[in-house]
Motif scaffolding. Sequence first.
Motif, PDB file in Angstrom:
ATOM      1  N   GLY A 161      42.284  15.739  13.848  1.00 28.22           N
ATOM      2  CA  GLY A 161      43.083  16.043  14.899  1.00 28.22           C
ATOM      3  C   GLY A 161      42.347  17.077  15.669  1.00 28.22           C
ATOM      4  O   GLY A 161      41.231  17.855  15.163  1.00 28.22           O
ATOM      5  N   GLN A 162      42.737  17.674  16.966  1.00 29.95           N
ATOM      6  CA  GLN A 162      42.277  18.795  17.554  1.00 29.95           C
ATOM      7  C   GLN A 162      43.385  19.669  17.855  1.00 29.95           C
ATOM      8  O   GLN A 162      44.492  19.433  18.060  1.00 29.95           O
ATOM      9  N   VAL A 163      42.775  21.070  17.937  1.00 29.16           N
ATOM     10  CA  VAL A 163      43.897  22.198  18.249  1.00 29.16           C
ATOM     11  C   VAL A 163      43.746  22.101  19.653  1.00 29.16           C
ATOM     12  O   VAL A 163      42.680  22.444  20.377  1.00 29.16           O
ATOM     13  N   THR A 164      44.877  22.307  20.240  1.00 30.67           N
ATOM     14  CA  THR A 164      45.078  22.299  21.926  1.00 30.67           C
ATOM     15  C   THR A 164      45.924  23.455  22.290  1.00 30.67           C
ATOM     16  O   THR A 164      45.893  23.729  23.313  1.00 30.67           O
ATOM     17  N   ALA A 165      46.615  24.323  21.441  1.00 29.84           N
ATOM     18  CA  ALA A 165      47.335  25.418  21.860  1.00 29.84           C
ATOM     19  C   ALA A 165      47.491  26.458  20.573  1.00 29.84           C
ATOM     20  O   ALA A 165      47.728  25.794  19.456  1.00 29.84           O
ATOM     21  N   VAL A 166      47.226  27.678  20.752  1.00 23.51           N
ATOM     22  CA  VAL A 166      47.634  28.772  19.667  1.00 23.51           C
ATOM     23  C   VAL A 166      48.468  29.901  20.216  1.00 23.51           C
ATOM     24  O   VAL A 166      48.109  30.276  21.398  1.00 23.51           O
TER      25      VAL A 166
ATOM     26  N   ASP B 203      46.827  17.640  19.042  1.00 20.83           N
ATOM     27  CA  ASP B 203      46.848  16.696  20.019  1.00 20.83           C
ATOM     28  C   ASP B 203      47.725  15.503  19.561  1.00 20.83           C
ATOM     29  O   ASP B 203      47.942  14.565  20.462  1.00 20.83           O
ATOM     30  N   SER B 204      48.330  15.599  18.425  1.00 20.29           N
ATOM     31  CA  SER B 204      49.291  14.509  17.999  1.00 20.29           C
ATOM     32  C   SER B 204      50.587  15.171  18.608  1.00 20.29           C
ATOM     33  O   SER B 204      51.848  14.429  18.102  1.00 20.29           O
ATOM     34  N   GLY B 205      50.828  16.297  18.985  1.00 19.40           N
ATOM     35  CA  GLY B 205      52.184  16.802  19.581  1.00 19.40           C
ATOM     36  C   GLY B 205      52.753  17.470  18.550  1.00 19.40           C
ATOM     37  O   GLY B 205      53.996  17.959  18.751  1.00 19.40           O
ATOM     38  N   THR B 206      52.121  18.136  17.429  1.00 22.34           N
ATOM     39  CA  THR B 206      52.994  18.787  16.641  1.00 22.34           C
ATOM     40  C   THR B 206      52.340  20.125  16.458  1.00 22.34           C
ATOM     41  O   THR B 206      51.371  20.514  16.855  1.00 22.34           O
ATOM     42  N   VAL B 207      53.574  21.131  16.371  1.00 19.33           N
ATOM     43  CA  VAL B 207      53.030  22.523  16.293  1.00 19.33           C
ATOM     44  C   VAL B 207      53.223  22.938  14.588  1.00 19.33           C
ATOM     45  O   VAL B 207      54.685  22.561  13.986  1.00 19.33           O
TER      46      VAL B 207
ATOM     47  N   ALA C 197      53.942  26.699   6.443  1.00 21.65           N
ATOM     48  CA  ALA C 197      55.357  26.979   6.042  1.00 21.65           C
ATOM     49  C   ALA C 197      56.071  25.818   6.474  1.00 21.65           C
ATOM     50  O   ALA C 197      57.004  25.080   5.927  1.00 21.65           O
ATOM     51  N   ARG C 198      55.989  25.414   7.928  1.00 17.31           N
ATOM     52  CA  ARG C 198      56.717  24.226   8.429  1.00 17.31           C
ATOM     53  C   ARG C 198      56.134  23.624   9.553  1.00 17.31           C
ATOM     54  O   ARG C 198      55.228  24.239  10.223  1.00 17.31           O
ATOM     55  N   GLN C 199      56.688  22.329   9.888  1.00 22.00           N
ATOM     56  CA  GLN C 199      56.131  21.650  10.984  1.00 22.00           C
ATOM     57  C   GLN C 199      57.038  21.255  12.031  1.00 22.00           C
ATOM     58  O   GLN C 199      58.123  21.395  11.633  1.00 22.00           O
TER      59      GLN C 199
ATOM     60  N   CYS D 199      57.453  25.003  23.589  1.00 19.83           N
ATOM     61  CA  CYS D 199      56.336  24.311  23.457  1.00 19.83           C
ATOM     62  C   CYS D 199      56.173  23.063  24.484  1.00 19.83           C
ATOM     63  O   CYS D 199      57.246  22.440  24.683  1.00 19.83           O
ATOM     64  N   GLY D 200      55.073  23.206  25.288  1.00 20.53           N
ATOM     65  CA  GLY D 200      55.197  22.051  26.374  1.00 20.53           C
ATOM     66  C   GLY D 200      53.964  21.190  26.145  1.00 20.53           C
ATOM     67  O   GLY D 200      52.891  21.210  25.491  1.00 20.53           O
ATOM     68  N   HIS D 201      54.247  19.765  26.378  1.00 20.05           N
ATOM     69  CA  HIS D 201      53.212  18.812  26.160  1.00 20.05           C
ATOM     70  C   HIS D 201      52.738  18.249  27.508  1.00 20.05           C
ATOM     71  O   HIS D 201      53.194  18.404  28.684  1.00 20.05           O
TER      72      HIS D 201
END
Length: 860
Positions: free
Chosen positions: A307-312, A326-330, A352-354, A377-379
Amino acid sequence: MSSFTGLNRTRKTARSVAIVDRVSRWTITVGGIATILAVATVCLFLLWVVLPLLGGGSVDAATTTAKAPLGPVRAAAEDAYRDVAWTLHDDGEVVLFATADGEVFARERVYDPAEVRCVAAHDDVVQIGRNDGAVATLRIAVTADVLDASAAPPALTDLARGATRVVGQALYQRTPQGQLRRQQLQIDRKEPVQLSSEPVLHVDVAETSSGRVLVGVTADGMLHFKERSVTTNMLTLEETVTLTGASVQLRELVPDLGATLPDHVLLAGAGDNVYLLWNDGRLVRIDARDFEAPKVAELLDTVPDSGQVTAVSFLIGKSTLLIGDDSGTVSAWFRIKPDGADTIDGSHLVRARQFRDTSASPVVSIDPSQRSRLFACGHRDGHISVFHGTSARLVAATTLAKGETLELVRLCPKEDGLLGLGAAGVHRWDLHPGHPEMTLATAFLPVWYEGYAEPVHAWQSTSGSDDFEPKFGLWPLVFGTLKATFYCLLFGVPLALLAAIYTSEFLPPRRKARIKPLIELMASLPSVVLGFLAALVFAPIVEEYLMALLTMTLTVPLVFLLGAQLWQRIPANWRPIADRWRLFATLLAVPLGLWLGQLIGPLFESMFFDGDIKHWLAVSTRDPDTGGEGASAFGGWFFVLLPLAGVLSALGITFFDHTALGRRLPQSGLARFGIGAAVSLVFAVLVGSALTGLGWDLRGNLVGTFDQRNSLVVGFVMGFAVIPIIYTIAEDALSAVPEHLRAASLGAGATQWQTAVRIILPTALSGVFSAIMIGLGRAVGETMIVLMAAGNTALLDMNVFNGFRTLSANIATELPEAVRDSTHYRTLYLAALCLFVMTFALNTLAEVVRQRFRKRAFQL
């Protein structure tokens, strides 16, 4: 008039008696119904206060401001009153506009885009990395002040209450109280920090206890550290600014760096860790405790399946790292320090968690709250989710119009709104988060808190820092309540029941009439007095004479049993005279046992506990770091097994009394007492040695480090609080057994003790059980004794020498300081509901068992 026998009554009930009987019947009926209604009302009130904890948050319908400035945005924020908002655009211009209609009334350019390479925004602080190698720091804020009537612009004299108006470069509002509030843009610029002569690609900053730490990566692959500390002369109040720093080549620090420099550089809140993150998910954690010699601590892959990191971003406090892909997971990452960690700093970065909602579109923006663990978080597809970082609860969610993309999402400072920037303009939502940090799972199941090595049960409602993570685990409080009740009943029930049996079956009526009221008088002692005595009198005594007191638990019963055997050897012609002094001799056994315990306690301490029992309790053979050599576990096993072996040997001798083996034993009571004592001693030595040889240790389980405010003291004092209740009810139940049962048993040749144990006690078992359950209810709800003497620490530990915190003590301690209707306030009411349910369940179970015993006794 005929009676129920069919015969005519010769007398009539007096009218006054009939009226009194009817009034009494109605009074009792009304009182019973009122009691039931009162209990039900309390339960309903508790539920009414607690239920909002279980409800989720909500988001109201969006309002879109199309007139607001559009275009690529670097940062944005809304003010606390939600009247104005500002945006920082790619061209370096800060725009301030009214959120109601999008009217722009202030602009200011803060940098030239041709000179800037990167922009990093966190809350209202913006770091600007320039091409000349310098880092500029801006603080963009909206100030609000209240004006006097003389300072108000003339155009605002007719401004109605609640209305707003733009005059010049400020927004004015007439508050509901009639005051005039002015809001305007304020930009504070700090002196730039020169990192290098190369362009700055990434930059981050952290405010630490020693100063302000800045980290940056420049185009030549160098990692730079700068620390700005300010010291103040306490006499002259003169401030001295010290700037220190260091630089290191990334490719030397990370040999397998790859062809590209990191896409994100983040600095932890304590300034001791730097995270280098690539968009493909690779993460390098650098131990930066020493700026001069940073070291690579870990290499991780944060995004699975290519996957790709899109926000930090960081949660509040900058300890928990939020990574959106990029899968919509934080995913939430933080450092822990597990036992046996193989890193240079002894810690590991763990996921720790998703957090995941219904959208599978890439996460484009993450914005943490400035006051709690909440974050939005915004998609890319316009879906916005609000989560809580500790409970992993989805608080609220909303979506933009179909087909509209989202660029940026921001949480309002008071967590009462959301700000979203999309292609159609600025969108605003009213947010009602409710109580996101509290769920049934966080209350009763282990939770993985920030910095903890594993999920734990914990209660800690307040702290002195803004980035504190509240811990509302109720299980430590429930455990503390059960622990206090257990040790209280362990001490109080045997004494109360034995006293009740002795008073009912053995004590002459004349002495019973004097002694029973004296014991019942103990119930009048206030709990606060007992708590005061426990904390200030008994606790210091136990701390000073711990070994002697533990020895007394063996010597006092030993003296009683030995005295009973000697009493039976008194010649028959002396018995009438001796019986007059039996009670005095019985009472004399107590100080004699105490004296014997005080005498041999130091000897036992030297033999079994290396001369210092408190040091022995704090040292375990299983923990080599504490110097466990010589701290054998045998002493603990010996003291636990010896009384157990004594009980078992007594039962064994009684069981084999009528067998061939029993007839071979000496018939003398004193000889049998000696045999039982010898068997008990041998059993304790052999079994204790075997358990010690297997490596089993009581320390860390039933015993451990000694604390002055501990369960031993609380159990002793609370035992005295429940003894009068249990004693009185149990004695009344025993005395109520029909006399013909006693006479029949004694006539059949049974002794008084056999009659009491085998006839009287089973018959009165329903009443005795009720006495124990009433004492249990008294112990469960006790507040002042545990509040003053238990140490008030929420621990999950059966250690008898450690403290605890109960539900009732926690409510009494924290409810006066809890903000009304806050999560803390409602959680305390949830604790009260738990206490209510526990008491109700125990009483219901007790009534069922009591009825069963009563049916069995009725058959007699």
